[in-house]
Design a protein around this motif. Structure first.
Motif, PDB file in Angstrom:
ATOM      1  N   ASP A 166       0.828  -1.210   0.000  1.00  0.00           N
ATOM      2  CA  ASP A 166       0.000   0.000   0.000  1.00  0.00           C
ATOM      3  C   ASP A 166       0.864   1.262   0.000  1.00  0.00           C
ATOM      4  OD1 ASP A 166      -2.613  -1.138   0.055  1.00  0.00           O
ATOM      5  OD2 ASP A 166      -2.373  -1.606   2.170  1.00  0.00           O
TER       6      ASP A 166
ATOM      7  N   TYR B 207       0.591   1.293  -4.049  1.00  0.00           N
ATOM      8  CA  TYR B 207      -0.799   1.683  -4.276  1.00  0.00           C
ATOM      9  C   TYR B 207      -1.062   3.159  -3.981  1.00  0.00           C
ATOM     10  CZ  TYR B 207      -5.895   1.559  -4.205  1.00  0.00           C
ATOM     11  OH  TYR B 207      -7.217   1.826  -4.456  1.00  0.00           O
TER      12      TYR B 207
ATOM     13  N   GLN C 216     -11.072  -2.204  -1.571  1.00  0.00           N
ATOM     14  CA  GLN C 216      -9.657  -2.578  -1.619  1.00  0.00           C
ATOM     15  C   GLN C 216      -9.100  -2.811  -0.215  1.00  0.00           C
ATOM     16  OE1 GLN C 216      -6.769  -0.348  -0.794  1.00  0.00           O
ATOM     17  NE2 GLN C 216      -5.400  -2.083  -1.187  1.00  0.00           N
TER      18      GLN C 216
ATOM     19  N   ASP D 215      -7.764  -6.609   0.684  1.00  0.00           N
ATOM     20  CA  ASP D 215      -6.318  -6.771   0.864  1.00  0.00           C
ATOM     21  C   ASP D 215      -5.913  -6.849   2.336  1.00  0.00           C
ATOM     22  OD1 ASP D 215      -6.020  -6.790  -1.826  1.00  0.00           O
ATOM     23  OD2 ASP D 215      -5.007  -4.876  -2.003  1.00  0.00           O
TER      24      ASP D 215
ATOM     25  N   ASN E 165      -3.366  -4.610  -4.132  1.00  0.00           N
ATOM     26  CA  ASN E 165      -2.770  -3.274  -4.139  1.00  0.00           C
ATOM     27  C   ASN E 165      -1.592  -3.173  -5.108  1.00  0.00           C
ATOM     28  OD1 ASN E 165      -1.072  -4.913  -2.635  1.00  0.00           O
ATOM     29  ND2 ASN E 165      -1.207  -3.703  -0.771  1.00  0.00           N
TER      30      ASN E 165
END
Length: 475
Positions: free
Chosen positions: A118, A122, A155, A159, A167
């Motif tokens: 992340d 992401y 998301q 995740d 991600n």
């Protein structure tokens, strides 16, 4: 501005960290466990076996037990995480003996690997998309867009709750979208090729990327410039594929084995009670009893291409950035509704481009985003994630209301939005209070999937209409 962006990123990481404290897919559920164990097992396989054996069935790699079924970049990522896991505690990835391994330390490690994705991939990628949208369309809502991207419950719950690494693939796809919006087609080609080599589900986005980048090449002023642009793009794509697939490049048989794992036609047309057309049709007309699996795959391919064709023809004829985003949205929904081997989680591939459209159609897109989480609730409930799911959706709804409180829908829109949200709330509430009859144990998931499918078909029609009437200037 920088301090506000950093604050939003910290809030997003904090939200993910809180969700990470809850259960995960397959917790204490032998013998197969769930996606958490699948990711751990891939680390075990990639660390203990040679790359050529990663996708091959053997006594050391039983493909019936969570065999690798994602492209090579996922395998390389699993290898990297496995090396770190081995340095912390070799028991995490010990061959054969580590099956179903669970401990507090291991859970913390695995959760941190997702948070790392992340933070490193992401969140920077979606920030890049927000910056490019702000510059390309003068939307002047960078902070709002970044907050709504970063806090999207789907998301986060899949995740950081259920446990996957979407991600990474979504982040790479977002980077490719940002590159397109910024006019950098070579970077877009590279980033999207990485995304496709991380998860084959990125095929949901492939046709709009292909159409747009090909259009960029064809728009060249001369044949020489066209050939140069096309040649550089093709070189980037092929070189990236060759590099990632190098361990299997020694024989066609090895490549075929990997492809067989990526596209297993022996599986069913959908997983569990997913909100797509085939699952809804299956309620009244049992597909397995009337259509062979290999024939069903061809039917799915035909339906998917036909439903995705209009928006991509429009994109080719009138190439613009807004049209590109709409085409991504429409094509992803078409793939989710009609393609073969669809999972509940792949709705995230439609959610990514929908977030890019939030500035222009906030009421419609907020409904779509909330509905996308609604379609995943049966899965999340099985994982023990009902409380964080409802909490995340409520928080997200309040954030949306704060940011878009000045947006006034028409009376017709208002009625539709009101009825839709009441319907979703009633179904969720009823599924929690009223137990399904013994004769129909999957009653509530089926109701959710049919309603979700109806909404997705509506959004597919809406998205194609918006694209057809899009007033973006051709580039």
């Amino acid at each position: 501005m920088k301090s506000e962006i950093l604050a939003i990123a910290c809030v997003a990481v904090s939200l993910r960290s809180i969700v990470s404290l809850y259960s995960f897919s397959g917790f204490d559920s032998p013998p197969m466990y769930g996606d958490y164990e699948a990711q751990r097992h891939w680390q075990e396989v990639t660390i203990n076996l040679e790359p050529g054996q990663w996708y091959t069935n053997s006594s050391d790699n039983d493909l019936q037990y969570w065999g690798l079924d994602y492209p090579p970049l996922t395998a390389h990522h699993s290898y990297l995480i496995g090396r770190i896991a081995e340095s912390i505690d070799p028991r995490f990835i010990e061959l054969h003996k580590s099956r179903g391994f669970q401990s507090r330390l291991h859970k913390s490690f695995m959760r941190l690997t997702v948070l790392t994705g992340d933070i490193l991939i992401y969140l920077p990628a979606i920030l890049g998309v927000c910056i490019c949208i702000d510059k390309s369309f003068q939307s002047k809502s960078l902070l709002f867009a970044f907050m709504l991207f970063a806090a999207y419950p789907g998301q986060v719950l899949i995740d950081n709750g259920h446990f996957q690494y979407n991600n990474v693939s979504l982040g790479l796809a977002a980077a490719a979208i940002a590159a397109i919006l910024h006019g950098k087609q070579y970077i877009a080609a590279f980033a999207f090729t990485l995304a496709l080599n991380y998860k084959q589900m990125e095929l949901y986005h492939s046709i709009p990327f292909f159409t747009y980048i090909l259009g960029e090449c064809l728009a060249a002023n001369s044949f020489r410039l066209f050939a140069v642009k096309l040649g550089i793009t093709a070189t980037i794509v092929l070189a990236t594929f060759c590099l990632l697939w190098y361990p299997w490049s020694g024989s066609l048989h090895a490549v075929a084995e990997v492809l067989h794992r990526l596209f297993p036609l022996g599986r069913t047309v959908f997983e569990d009670k997913v909100s797509n057309f085939w699952c809804s049709l299956n309620i009244i007309w049992k597909l397995k009893q009337h259509v062979l699996n290999n024939h069903m795959a061809l039917v799915c391919l035909a339906f998917t291409l036909i439903s995705a064709l209009p928006t991509n023809i429009t994109l080719y004829r009138k190439r613009c950035k807004m049209g590109f985003l709409l085409s991504l949205f429409n094509t992803a929904i078409a793939f989710f509704l009609f393609s073969f081997q669809v999972h509940e989680k792949t709705i995230l591939l439609a959610a990514l481009p929908s977030l890019c459209l939030l500035t222009w159609w906030p009421n419609e897109i907020i409904l779509f985003l909330e509905m996308s989480v609604f379609t995943m609730l049966p899965l999340l409930q099985r994982d023990g994630l009902l409380v964080p799911s409802l909490a995340c959706v409520l928080i997200y709804h309040l954030i949306c209301k704060c940011f878009y409180s000045e947006t006034r829908p028409s009376s017709g829109q208002k009625a539709f939005l009101y009825i839709s949200k009441i319907c979703l709330i009633v179904i969720v509430g009823a599924s929690l209070i009223i137990k399904a009859p013994l004769r129909y144990p999957d009653l509530w998931p089926l109701i959710s999937s049919v309603i979700g499918c109806a909404y997705l078909i509506s959004f597919l029609l809406w998205g194609n209409f918006q694209h057809l009437t899009c007033k973006g200037e051709a580039l």
